[in-house]
Scaffold this motif. Structure first.
Motif, short mmCIF file in Angstrom:
data_model
loop_
_atom_site.label_atom_id
_atom_site.label_comp_id
_atom_site.label_asym_id
_atom_site.label_seq_id
_atom_site.Cartn_x
_atom_site.Cartn_y
_atom_site.Cartn_z
N TYR A 73 0.86 -1.18 0.00
CA TYR A 73 0.00 0.00 0.00
C TYR A 73 0.89 1.23 0.00
N VAL A 74 0.71 2.13 -0.98
CA VAL A 74 1.55 3.32 -1.11
C VAL A 74 0.75 4.56 -0.73
N ASP A 75 1.25 5.29 0.25
CA ASP A 75 0.53 6.44 0.80
C ASP A 75 0.85 7.71 0.02
N ILE A 76 0.23 7.84 -1.15
CA ILE A 76 0.41 9.03 -1.97
C ILE A 76 -0.14 10.27 -1.27
N TYR A 77 -1.19 10.09 -0.49
CA TYR A 77 -1.82 11.22 0.19
C TYR A 77 -0.81 11.98 1.05
N THR A 78 -0.05 11.24 1.85
CA THR A 78 0.93 11.88 2.74
C THR A 78 2.02 12.58 1.94
N ILE A 79 2.49 11.94 0.87
CA ILE A 79 3.54 12.55 0.04
C ILE A 79 3.07 13.88 -0.54
N LYS A 80 1.87 13.88 -1.12
CA LYS A 80 1.38 15.09 -1.77
C LYS A 80 1.01 16.17 -0.75
N SER A 81 0.46 15.76 0.38
CA SER A 81 0.12 16.74 1.42
C SER A 81 1.37 17.42 1.93
N ASN A 82 2.43 16.65 2.12
CA ASN A 82 3.70 17.21 2.59
C ASN A 82 4.28 18.18 1.56
N LEU A 83 4.18 17.82 0.28
CA LEU A 83 4.68 18.70 -0.77
C LEU A 83 3.95 20.03 -0.76
N ILE A 84 2.63 20.01 -0.65
CA ILE A 84 1.85 21.24 -0.69
C ILE A 84 2.06 22.07 0.57
N ALA A 85 2.14 21.41 1.71
CA ALA A 85 2.33 22.13 2.98
C ALA A 85 3.71 22.76 3.08
N ASN A 86 4.70 22.14 2.44
CA ASN A 86 6.09 22.60 2.55
C ASN A 86 6.69 22.91 1.18
N TYR A 87 5.87 23.44 0.29
CA TYR A 87 6.26 23.63 -1.11
C TYR A 87 7.55 24.41 -1.29
N SER A 88 7.76 25.47 -0.50
CA SER A 88 8.96 26.30 -0.69
C SER A 88 10.23 25.53 -0.34
N ARG A 89 10.14 24.60 0.59
CA ARG A 89 11.29 23.78 0.96
C ARG A 89 11.79 22.94 -0.22
N TYR A 90 10.86 22.61 -1.13
CA TYR A 90 11.20 21.75 -2.27
C TYR A 90 11.37 22.54 -3.56
N GLY A 91 11.47 23.87 -3.44
CA GLY A 91 11.78 24.71 -4.59
C GLY A 91 10.60 25.22 -5.39
N PHE A 92 9.40 25.07 -4.86
CA PHE A 92 8.22 25.56 -5.57
C PHE A 92 7.79 26.92 -5.02
N GLU A 93 7.10 27.70 -5.86
CA GLU A 93 6.60 29.01 -5.44
C GLU A 93 5.08 29.06 -5.34
N GLN A 94 4.41 28.15 -6.05
CA GLN A 94 2.95 28.16 -6.08
C GLN A 94 2.41 26.77 -5.74
N PRO A 95 1.79 26.57 -4.56
CA PRO A 95 1.28 25.25 -4.20
C PRO A 95 -0.11 24.94 -4.72
N ILE A 96 -0.93 25.97 -4.97
CA ILE A 96 -2.32 25.76 -5.37
C ILE A 96 -2.61 26.31 -6.77
N MET A 97 -2.11 27.47 -7.09
CA MET A 97 -2.44 28.11 -8.36
C MET A 97 -1.98 27.27 -9.55
N ALA A 98 -2.82 27.20 -10.59
CA ALA A 98 -2.50 26.42 -11.78
C ALA A 98 -1.48 27.16 -12.65
N CYS A 99 -0.56 26.41 -13.21
CA CYS A 99 0.41 26.98 -14.15
C CYS A 99 -0.28 27.29 -15.48
#
Length: 204
Positions: free
Chosen positions: A98-124
């Protein structure tokens, strides 16, 4: 391998109210379990099952449900999620990961700047500009007359700054991060670090 497509679920939910969405979740889970049982009955014994990402974080759903501030969390996402349920002991003769994609994606959105992103919700790729750059009447790449004016839903200058691509799908950069986290094995139950040499040699 089962990968529960969040865009397919989100699309089906878009015509429903919040209460209807919540009420439909148990039936959806039953359908998934029924499908797995049918495959098991036909001889399948190795399953790699992904859950879905946080649907309340998709630009599309923030647009629909986000007009009520009480339904938004501290990140500006709609405060609802799909239940996460794994198969436990139903098929003792099978290998189920069982692969917990939910946790991976939630962490990415909550900590987006840590991973080099500037926009967590807005569409490109979309139309309408900040804060969401999303209009459900026109999809990415489409040219259409809206309110008497011909407009085009265009991509942003640098998609690597965005977690969301078109309001419902993740960007390539976000998917690269997600896949890197899957391959660590940390988000799998049971962990599959011992299978890494095999997985890393797979050609996609």
């Amino acid at each position: 391998m089962f990968d529960i497509g969040q865009n397919d679920l989100a699309g089906a939910f878009y015509s429903k109210t919040f209460d209807q969405i919540v009420a439909s979740i148990p039936n959806i889970l039953v359908e998934f379990e029924t499908g797995i049982k049918k495959l098991h009955d036909q001889g399948a014994r190795n399953f790699w099952i992904h859950n879905t990402g946080p649907l309340g974080c998709l630009t599309q759903n923030v647009l629909k449900f986000g007009s009520d501030p009480s339904k938004l969390d501290e990140l500006g996402m709609c405060d609802f999620m799909l239940s996460r349920k794994k198969l436990q002991g139903q098929h003792s003769d099978s290998n189920i990961t069982y692969v917990d994609i939910y946790t991976i994606k939630s962490n990415l959105i909550a900590n987006y700047s840590r991973y080099g992103f500037e926009q967590p919700i807005m569409a490109c790729c979309g139309y309408g500009g900040p804060p969401l750059n999303y209009d459900r009447r026109i999809v990415c790449g489409q040219t259409k007359v809206l309110d008497g004016t011909s407009v085009t839903a265009q991509a942003c200058n640098d998609s690597t700054e965005y977690v969301n691509w078109d309001g419902i799908h993740y960007s390539e950069a976000a998917n690269q991060y997600i896949s890197s986290q899957i391959l660590t094995g940390k988000f799998s139950d049971p962990p599959f670090a011992d299978k890494m040499p095999f997985l890393l040699n797979l050609k996609f």
